[in-house]
Scaffold this motif. Structure first.
Motif, short mmCIF file in Angstrom:
data_model
loop_
_atom_site.label_atom_id
_atom_site.label_comp_id
_atom_site.label_asym_id
_atom_site.label_seq_id
_atom_site.Cartn_x
_atom_site.Cartn_y
_atom_site.Cartn_z
N SER A 99 91.94 71.39 27.43
CA SER A 99 92.86 72.20 28.22
C SER A 99 94.22 71.54 28.34
O SER A 99 95.27 72.17 28.14
N SER A 182 90.85 87.52 22.59
CA SER A 182 90.42 87.34 23.98
C SER A 182 89.51 88.47 24.43
O SER A 182 88.56 88.25 25.18
N TYR A 211 91.25 83.97 33.74
CA TYR A 211 92.27 84.10 32.69
C TYR A 211 92.88 85.49 32.71
O TYR A 211 94.10 85.66 32.61
N SER A 445 90.88 79.12 21.40
CA SER A 445 91.07 79.23 22.85
C SER A 445 92.39 79.93 23.13
O SER A 445 93.31 79.93 22.29
N LEU A 447 95.64 80.88 25.99
CA LEU A 447 96.40 80.43 27.15
C LEU A 447 97.39 81.49 27.57
O LEU A 447 97.91 82.25 26.74
N TYR A 454 100.72 76.69 32.17
CA TYR A 454 99.82 77.54 31.39
C TYR A 454 98.39 77.39 31.90
O TYR A 454 97.99 76.32 32.36
N MET A 455 97.66 78.50 31.81
CA MET A 455 96.23 78.49 32.15
C MET A 455 95.45 78.76 30.87
O MET A 455 95.72 79.74 30.16
N MET A 457 92.00 79.83 28.98
CA MET A 457 90.72 80.50 29.19
C MET A 457 89.60 79.47 29.07
O MET A 457 89.52 78.77 28.05
#
Length: 859
Positions: A99, A182, A211, A445, A447, A454-455, A457
């Motif tokens: 992450s 996603s 997310y 992945s 984001l 940023y987050m 997932m």
């Protein structure tokens, strides 16, 4: 071995590839702790039950319409999505590193885009070669110096990662233009938690929904001038796109409007959505369309998918777009060798998640290395030419001739190519061919920019393949997906299968938006094609049954009845010339003597206009174009119907009774489809438009049926048989007997089918419904007199109210024709047909298409 014998038996076929990292076993052949817990749960299910659950997963995905289209593949449309029941596991400790590394890369690309489309200091200082940027098609010159909302050039980001033989994760490629996958990751989690909930019980799996909560908030906050209720749309290339399922899935899940380019227009430097109530301003666009196709005025001049003037609307700050146009420039594989220097320039430290070793051929030394080591590298073009094409080539897979051609191309255009080290994808447990084997995996992945950072997932989309020497994994090449589980250390904090978006907000009013004209048009035709399939199927079944009966009993006048009904089939299905052949009298007579060849063709021949298969295909296309409108159960019915009809069509069964049974099965599915919609769809614009299409089609069918059968007066027995067939084709015979308790008579039959306002299949009832739906359509202007379509329906309603049944059933003494009846039906048909045309012209038009004044090739 320290693991249990039962688990050992499950893993008998698990043979990891040599020189690859083993996801399952640690040193000393011990199963890693999280996998040990997982296989303990799997052991309790048992081998046979796992087989059954796997079948359930594939059925669930298929019934839900989860698909991935393959370009240039005749069998690729709606290719079923494949999901491995064995997930990919990532420990919480490793996820923290992943992450952090992905967030750092997202921040880096954001700063890189800001410089490329701003001061361009990196090029001026010599940190980046100018040809790497200026000669790349992803560099959009019209977007230079455009100010973006929130000062973020990269709202969304995704990265493909693979684990090397040392166990370290390496970034294979970066996705910055319109990251996809996603939605598939979310659907994978839904399928796994629905079918295999036991496997979640002993592992604390991080949820995916945060997310999507963050994605919703980010899109809302991107709206220019921060309106309280921004209009957000997902821009899709359309149903033919490879990931169209995901576009519609996310639109439904996030509560956004799914649109195509011709649904939008630019006026006064603002983007507007064409709806049946007029134009509505668009604030934010989540695009799934390549940036060069987004605006034919300033970008790709021959694009039919984009919105003319979109760049100017962005330039004026009147609409936000995620991701911004031009963001594909940083997907450039040639940038990869420069990323470590860029990280030091911006952050003063190393990349947490490094990229796989890459050599850009724009530098002579690197180009010579790539050419000399071609067989040991993956060669990537720094951009894709066309949708569905692959930018990566495994050098070892090339023949000598192909390798020589590639070398010539690299030497001619070195800046367009990069060579990448091959990575031995890690071996991971996969359920393949009914047993657990070692697959090779690639992990993506996602984001989203959220709260000034940023987050990521917590999970993503893993794809696996069994190819031992396959160094490229993709869905296009047949990769199988996995649900990706990030194991949480905190059992209280995370729940495994909660997929609901955040609802911890104050109660809001029901979200009401006007229906986009393109959506309304498709719903309207869903209604029409639904009734067309049902009515034509009933008629064809009725005629087939009549022919079979007439062959068994040699009744007088049966040939006359049969011929009239066969001609009626042609008229009602519009499969001309059919049984109306006039040029060749001999051929026409022969067709009447042996009608089954023609009946079979208009049943199964999908290429024939008006055939049942053709109408089913049109219905399927209309349904698929608005797939986010349908519930899961509705989609399940549609998929089952499609499968059954495909099987029937392939068999082309000559057994006439089986053909009739196939029609019966089809109609059952069609009524299930209608029933699902009646129960689940809100009685708003969408339903009104769909039901309006149904009622118009029903009315036009009844009129055509009556006109075709009752053209002339026939002998008593023939007329009785014809009336019986009409009643059967319209499913009205039981109602007639219950209502009149008398033998069939033409005046009573016409009264039921035309004038009975209490009978849902009568013209009087249908016209009243159509009249009401027309009155509910948005007004074309305030305080206007009745519109043309409203006048049509008023006249049609009055015509039926004032109908003189005695006059209509009177036969002309000279011509022996039902002249009054046919004139009456002609007038009614014309009023309804004109109403349909007026509706299309008023609400479904895609006019005001802007045309460019010149074309320009900027690259």
């Amino acid at each position: 071995m320290p693991y249990q014998p039962v688990i050992d038996s499950l893993l008998q076929q698990y043979i990891p590839a040599l020189n690859s990292y083993n996801e399952l076993f640690a040193a000393g052949n011990t199963i890693r702790p999280d996998w040990q817990i997982f296989f303990n749960s799997l052991r309790q299910l048992g081998y046979k039950e796992l087989q059954n659950r796997n079948i359930d997963i594939q059925r669930l995905l298929k019934e839900n319409g989860v698909a991935y289209n393959i370009y240039n593949d005749p069998s690729g449309q709606n290719r079923p999505w494949e999901l491995d029941p064995v997930p990919q596991l990532i420990t919480s400790g490793e996820w923290e590193t992943i992450s952090a590394g992905l967030i750092q890369r997202a921040e880096l690309f954001n700063l890189l885009l800001e410089d490329i489309y701003g001061p361009q200091l990196l090029i001026k200082k010599g940190i980046l070669p100018q040809e790497l940027i200026y000669l790349h098609p992803g560099f959009i010159r019209p977007c230079v110096n455009i100010k973006l909302p929130l000062q973020r050039y990269l709202p969304l980001y995704a990265a493909d990662m693979a684990r090397g033989s040392d166990g370290r994760l390496w970034v294979i490629s970066d996705r910055t233009q319109a990251p996809s996958g996603s939605g598939y990751a979310l659907e994978n989690r839904f399928a796994m938690s629905s079918v295999l909930p036991e496997l979640f019980s002993n592992l604390n799996i991080k949820r995916l929904s945060p997310y999507f909560d963050a994605l919703q908030q980010t899109l809302t906050n991107m709206a220019p001038n921060f309106p309280g209720d921004p209009r957000i749309v997902i821009l899709t290339p359309g149903p033919e796109n490879e990931t169209y399922f995901e576009h519609s899935y996310l639109a439904a899940y996030l509560g956004l409007t799914l649109v195509q380019g011709n649904d939008l227009m630019v006026k006064d430097n603002k983007v507007w959505l064409k709806t049946i109530e007029g134009l509505e301003k668009i604030d934010v666009i989540l695009r799934r369309l390549d940036d060069s196709y987004c605006d034919p005025l300033e970008l790709k001049s021959d694009s039919l998918l984009g919105v003319p003037g979109l760049v100017q609307a962005i330039r004026k700050g009147n609409v936000a777009i995620a991701n911004p146009l031009g963001s594909s420039i940083v997907e450039n594989a040639g940038l990869v060798p420069f990323l470590p220097a860029l990280a030091k320039h911006f952050f003063g430290n190393e990349l947490i998640m490094p990229s796989i070793a890459t050599w850009w051929c724009g530098q002579p030394k690197e180009m010579n290395y790539v050419i000399a080591n071609l067989k040991t590298l993956v060669v990537r073009k720094i951009f894709r030419n066309n949708a569905g094409t692959h930018s990566a080539i495994d050098g070892a897979s090339l023949s000598t001739k192909k390798a020589e051609e590639l070398v010539k191309e690299i030497k001619a255009h070195p800046h367009l190519y990069a060579g990448q080290e091959k990575i031995n994808f890690s071996s991971t447990p996969s359920w393949l061919n009914g047993k657990i084997q070692a697959g090779r995996s690639l992990f993506r992945s996602f984001l989203v920019n959220h709260n000034n950072t940023y987050m990521a997932m917590p999970g993503g989309l893993t794809r696996t393949t069994t190819g031992k020497n396959n160094f490229i994994i993709s869905n296009q090449l047949g990769g199988i997906s996995k649900d990706t589980w990030v194991v949480s250390a905190n059992a209280e904090e995370e729940k495994p299968i909660n997929l609901v978006l955040n609802t911890e907000t104050l109660k809001q009013e029901v979200y009401k938006r006007s229906l986009p004209s393109h959506t309304a048009e498709n719903l309207y035709w869903v209604g029409r094609y639904t009734e067309r399939v049902i009515n034509n199927a009933r008629l064809q079944r009725t005629v087939m049954q009549r022919i079979l009966q007439s062959k068994k009993s040699f009744v007088n006048y049966s040939m006359t009845t049969e011929n009239i009904l066969l001609q009626t089939v042609t008229k009602c299905t519009y499969t001309f010339p059919g049984f109306m052949e006039e040029d060749d009298e001999v051929a026409r007579i022969k067709m009447f003597e042996k009608p089954w060849m023609e009946l079979t063709d208009i049943l199964y021949n999908e290429k024939r206009m008006g055939s049942l298969s053709h109408n089913l295909s049109l219905l399927k296309n209309s349904v698929y174009s608005v797939r986010n409108f349908w519930s899961v159960d509705t989609w399940r019915v549609l998929r089952q119907m499609e499968e059954e009809w495909t099987v029937a069509k392939k068999s082309l069964n000559s057994d006439h009774f089986r053909m009739i049974n196939t029609i019966d099965s089809l109609n059952t599915s069609m009524f299930a489809f209608l029933g699902m919609n009646r129960e689940s769809v809100r009685r708003e614009q969408g339903w009104n438009i769909l039901d309006l299409g149904r009622k118009l089609e029903q009315s036009l069918f009844i009129i055509t049926l009556l006109k075709s059968v009752f053209q002339q007066k026939q002998p008593v027995q023939v007329e009785h048989d014809l009336m019986e067939s009409v009643m059967n084709a319209s499913q009205s015979l039981i109602t007639y007997r219950y209502t009149y308790r008398d033998h069939l008579q033409l005046p009573l039959a016409l009264e039921l089918l035309m004038l009975d306002t209490n009978y849902p299949k009568s013209l009087a009832y249908l016209v009243k419904k159509i009249k009401r739906y027309v009155s509910l359509l948005p007004n074309e202007g305030k305080e206007m007199p009745l519109s043309k379509k409203q006048r049509n329906m008023e006249e049609a309603d009055s015509l039926l109210k004032l109908a003189d049944l005695a006059k209509l059933t009177r036969c002309d003494l000279h011509s022996n024709e039902y002249t009054s009846l046919n004139n009456f039906l002609d007038k009614l048909y014309n009023l309804l047909a004109d109403t349909s045309m007026q509706i299309s012209k008023t609400y479904f038009k895609h006019s005001q298409v802007q045309k460019q004044l010149f074309t320009a090739n900027l690259i």
